[in-house]
Motif scaffolding. Structure first.
Motif, mmCIF file in Angstrom:
data_model
loop_
_atom_site.group_PDB
_atom_site.id
_atom_site.type_symbol
_atom_site.label_atom_id
_atom_site.label_comp_id
_atom_site.label_asym_id
_atom_site.label_seq_id
_atom_site.Cartn_x
_atom_site.Cartn_y
_atom_site.Cartn_z
ATOM 1 N N ALA A 186 0.833 -1.204 0.000
ATOM 2 C CA ALA A 186 0.000 0.000 0.000
ATOM 3 C C ALA A 186 0.864 1.249 0.000
ATOM 4 C CB ALA A 186 -0.922 0.005 1.230
ATOM 5 N N GLY A 187 0.462 2.228 -0.813
ATOM 6 C CA GLY A 187 1.209 3.476 -0.808
ATOM 7 C C GLY A 187 0.772 4.417 -1.901
ATOM 8 N N CYS A 188 1.457 5.528 -1.958
ATOM 9 C CA CYS A 188 1.243 6.540 -2.992
ATOM 10 C C CYS A 188 1.804 5.997 -4.313
ATOM 11 C CB CYS A 188 1.946 7.823 -2.578
ATOM 12 S SG CYS A 188 1.855 9.150 -3.773
ATOM 13 N N LEU A 189 0.995 5.999 -5.353
ATOM 14 C CA LEU A 189 1.382 5.386 -6.624
ATOM 15 C C LEU A 189 2.692 5.939 -7.154
ATOM 16 C CD1 LEU A 189 0.603 3.545 -9.047
ATOM 17 C CD2 LEU A 189 -0.545 5.548 -10.032
ATOM 18 N N SER A 190 2.835 7.256 -7.194
ATOM 19 C CA SER A 190 4.050 7.838 -7.764
ATOM 20 C C SER A 190 5.270 7.581 -6.888
ATOM 21 C CB SER A 190 3.855 9.340 -7.997
ATOM 22 O OG SER A 190 3.419 9.992 -6.833
ATOM 23 N N SER A 191 5.065 7.361 -5.594
ATOM 24 C CA SER A 191 6.184 7.028 -4.713
ATOM 25 C C SER A 191 6.571 5.565 -4.858
ATOM 26 C CB SER A 191 5.819 7.340 -3.260
ATOM 27 O OG SER A 191 5.578 8.719 -3.085
ATOM 28 N N LEU A 192 5.580 4.669 -4.883
ATOM 29 C CA LEU A 192 5.862 3.245 -5.068
ATOM 30 C C LEU A 192 6.589 2.985 -6.388
ATOM 31 C CD1 LEU A 192 2.558 1.508 -3.872
ATOM 32 C CD2 LEU A 192 4.746 1.624 -2.668
ATOM 33 N N ARG A 193 6.317 3.822 -7.365
ATOM 34 C CA ARG A 193 6.969 3.669 -8.666
ATOM 35 C C ARG A 193 8.487 3.723 -8.543
ATOM 36 N NH1 ARG A 193 5.730 7.743 -13.777
ATOM 37 N NH2 ARG A 193 6.792 6.540 -15.400
ATOM 38 N N CYS A 194 8.989 4.442 -7.547
ATOM 39 C CA CYS A 194 10.438 4.562 -7.346
ATOM 40 C C CYS A 194 11.083 3.232 -6.966
ATOM 41 C CB CYS A 194 10.741 5.596 -6.265
ATOM 42 S SG CYS A 194 10.227 7.271 -6.665
ATOM 43 N N LEU A 195 10.274 2.242 -6.572
ATOM 44 C CA LEU A 195 10.820 0.946 -6.163
ATOM 45 C C LEU A 195 10.928 -0.038 -7.325
ATOM 46 C CD1 LEU A 195 8.879 0.465 -2.800
ATOM 47 C CD2 LEU A 195 11.209 1.328 -3.122
ATOM 48 N N LEU A 208 -2.403 -7.864 -2.487
ATOM 49 C CA LEU A 208 -3.490 -6.903 -2.628
ATOM 50 C C LEU A 208 -2.826 -5.533 -2.703
ATOM 51 C CD1 LEU A 208 -6.328 -7.990 -0.150
ATOM 52 C CD2 LEU A 208 -6.268 -8.213 -2.638
ATOM 53 N N LEU A 209 -2.875 -4.922 -3.865
ATOM 54 C CA LEU A 209 -2.221 -3.637 -4.081
ATOM 55 C C LEU A 209 -3.220 -2.512 -3.801
ATOM 56 C CD1 LEU A 209 0.124 -1.863 -5.059
ATOM 57 C CD2 LEU A 209 -0.636 -2.298 -7.413
ATOM 58 N N VAL A 210 -2.829 -1.601 -2.918
ATOM 59 C CA VAL A 210 -3.680 -0.471 -2.548
ATOM 60 C C VAL A 210 -2.934 0.799 -2.926
ATOM 61 C CG1 VAL A 210 -5.103 0.519 -0.717
ATOM 62 C CG2 VAL A 210 -4.384 -1.870 -0.557
ATOM 63 N N ILE A 211 -3.524 1.591 -3.826
ATOM 64 C CA ILE A 211 -2.828 2.777 -4.328
ATOM 65 C C ILE A 211 -3.680 4.027 -4.163
ATOM 66 C CG2 ILE A 211 -1.393 1.538 -6.004
ATOM 67 C CD1 ILE A 211 -3.425 2.379 -8.179
ATOM 68 N N GLU A 212 -3.025 5.153 -4.086
ATOM 69 C CA GLU A 212 -3.665 6.464 -4.091
ATOM 70 C C GLU A 212 -2.616 7.468 -4.527
ATOM 71 O OE1 GLU A 212 -3.141 9.199 -1.550
ATOM 72 O OE2 GLU A 212 -1.294 8.110 -1.102
ATOM 73 N N ASP A 213 -3.058 8.702 -4.743
ATOM 74 C CA ASP A 213 -2.119 9.769 -5.065
ATOM 75 C C ASP A 213 -2.822 11.095 -4.841
ATOM 76 O OD1 ASP A 213 0.273 11.081 -6.108
ATOM 77 O OD2 ASP A 213 0.647 9.183 -7.141
ATOM 78 N N ILE A 237 -0.451 -9.426 -9.239
ATOM 79 C CA ILE A 237 -1.214 -9.129 -8.031
ATOM 80 C C ILE A 237 -2.516 -9.936 -8.007
ATOM 81 C CG2 ILE A 237 -0.218 -6.836 -7.835
ATOM 82 C CD1 ILE A 237 -2.851 -5.688 -8.933
ATOM 83 N N ALA A 238 -3.143 -9.985 -6.798
ATOM 84 C CA ALA A 238 -4.401 -10.717 -6.617
ATOM 85 C C ALA A 238 -5.611 -9.796 -6.660
ATOM 86 C CB ALA A 238 -4.379 -11.468 -5.288
ATOM 87 N N GLY A 239 -5.396 -8.505 -6.448
ATOM 88 C CA GLY A 239 -6.503 -7.554 -6.440
ATOM 89 C C GLY A 239 -5.973 -6.148 -6.310
ATOM 90 N N LEU A 240 -6.824 -5.170 -6.706
ATOM 91 C CA LEU A 240 -6.426 -3.767 -6.672
ATOM 92 C C LEU A 240 -7.503 -2.941 -5.980
ATOM 93 C CD1 LEU A 240 -4.486 -1.462 -7.572
ATOM 94 C CD2 LEU A 240 -5.808 -1.341 -9.704
ATOM 95 N N ILE A 241 -7.076 -2.106 -5.032
ATOM 96 C CA ILE A 241 -7.959 -1.161 -4.363
ATOM 97 C C ILE A 241 -7.402 0.234 -4.619
ATOM 98 C CG2 ILE A 241 -9.000 -0.457 -2.179
ATOM 99 C CD1 ILE A 241 -8.303 -3.254 -1.097
ATOM 100 N N VAL A 242 -8.239 1.111 -5.120
ATOM 101 C CA VAL A 242 -7.832 2.476 -5.429
ATOM 102 C C VAL A 242 -8.423 3.403 -4.375
ATOM 103 C CG1 VAL A 242 -7.809 4.300 -7.167
ATOM 104 C CG2 VAL A 242 -7.822 1.892 -7.876
ATOM 105 N N GLY A 243 -7.570 4.131 -3.691
ATOM 106 C CA GLY A 243 -8.038 5.045 -2.667
ATOM 107 C C GLY A 243 -8.631 6.313 -3.245
ATOM 108 N N GLU A 244 -9.247 7.085 -2.383
ATOM 109 C CA GLU A 244 -9.778 8.377 -2.799
ATOM 110 C C GLU A 244 -8.624 9.288 -3.213
ATOM 111 O OE1 GLU A 244 -12.149 10.102 0.277
ATOM 112 O OE2 GLU A 244 -13.313 8.276 0.598
#
Length: 316
Positions: A186-195, A208-213, A237-244
């Motif tokens: 789980a994390g900020c999409l543009s930050s996780l991209r750095c990994l 379970l990938l949880v993203i937001e930005d 991944i097994a599933g995706l949850i998109v945060g507000e």
């Protein structure tokens, strides 16, 4: 990559919480807000302990890489500190990745809490050490702002290991209903991209990938999510949850949710939108690395299904 879960010790009333600034000098820019955040943690019954450079400023960072790593490692090594909370966000937390002392972190398992830019550090630490880290409220954006009581109540419940914290009561909008269970990334999409492509990349298989930005237009977030697709992450991944999303304006009339649905249209895993976490004032606290179940037919569609904390003795 370490795939064996290591649980942080539970947080209790009166515990000492280390506060560190690992990216932008937000406390230095608004010391009054920082002071309010520290006071709010004290009002919750904790004893805040400030890192040496928590209020520092060195250009667009709170200090040099050495300064910020020293602050963080000091909090980790100090066994009187029960948890470490990041002051805020920024854009350059990845400067610390290569200098983190992962064996030290593994030897002193405690809750490490962050949001936005520091979320990349949380996921890197979980990937390298197996330690469950915590995506939750920051000092500047949450504790200082007198936000919704539910935000702080869930934070306390999760960090203290209360069983009721496992049932996350968040209404979700389903693009593709279904059931999936896996470890949380789980994390900020543009930050996780750095990994991506680094030695600190999360374990994507079955996640379970949880993203937001926040504060980015749809087309820029499309670029980031497509990068994950091109790297094969969405195949694993097994599933995706998109945060507000917060402050993410449509591009050419296309919203973030519409873009995500389009990029992800050919996958079979469950896809849900609307989880309050990340940059939203009302946010749930998520233990990264813990196992969770996503179920469109459940009364509470997101539930933690594995332990995420341990007693002080068990965490050793």
């Amino acid at each position: 990559m370490n795939t064996t879960p290591r649980l942080p010790a539970r947080l209790g009333k009166g515990d000492r919480i280390g506060i560190v600034t690992l990216s932008a000098p937000e406390p230095a820019a608004d010391p009054a807000a920082f002071e309010r955040g520290v006071a709010a943690l004290m009002a919750r019954g904790f004893e805040p302990v400030l890192g040496a450079h928590a209020l520092g400023r060195s250009g667009y960072r709170a200090g040099s890489t050495t300064d910020l790593l020293d602050d963080f490692h000091a909090m980790i090594a100090d066994d009187t500190i029960a948890a470490v909370v990041c002051a805020g966000g920024g854009k350059n937390a990845n400067r610390l990745l290569s200098g983190l002392d992962y064996p030290l972190i593994a030897a002193h398992p405690k809750a490490i809490v962050g949001v936005s830019d520091p979320s990349l550090l949380l996921n890197a630490i979980t990937a390298r050490t197996g330690l469950v880290t915590v995506h939750g409220p920051s000092v500047m954006w949450d504790w200082a702002q007198d936000g919704p009581a539910e935000t702080f109540e869930h934070f306390t419940a999760v960090l203290s290991g209360r069983p009721d914290a496992a049932r996350i009561d968040a209404p979700l909008t389903w693009t593709r209903a279904g059931v999936a269970e896996g470890h949380l990334v789980a994390g900020c999409l543009s930050s996780l991209r750095c990994l991506l492509g680094t030695p600190w990349e999360p374990l994507w298989d079955g996640a379970l990938l949880v993203i937001e930005d926040a504060f980015k237009p749809t087309d820029l977030l499309d670029q980031a999510l497509t990068h994950f697709q091109d790297c094969g992450v969405l195949d694993r991944i097994a599933g995706l949850i998109v945060g507000e999303s917060v402050g993410c304006e449509p591009t050419a009339g296309i919203t973030v949710a519409q873009m995500v649905d389009e990029v992800c249209r050919d996958y079979g895993w469950p896809l849900a939108h609307g989880l309050p976490y990340g940059h939203t004032p009302l946010k749930v606290t998520l233990p990264i690395g813990a196992t969770a179940r996503l179920d469109a037919d459940a009364e509470r569609p997101l539930t933690l299904t594995s332990p995420w904390t341990a007693t002080r003795q068990e965490s050793r």
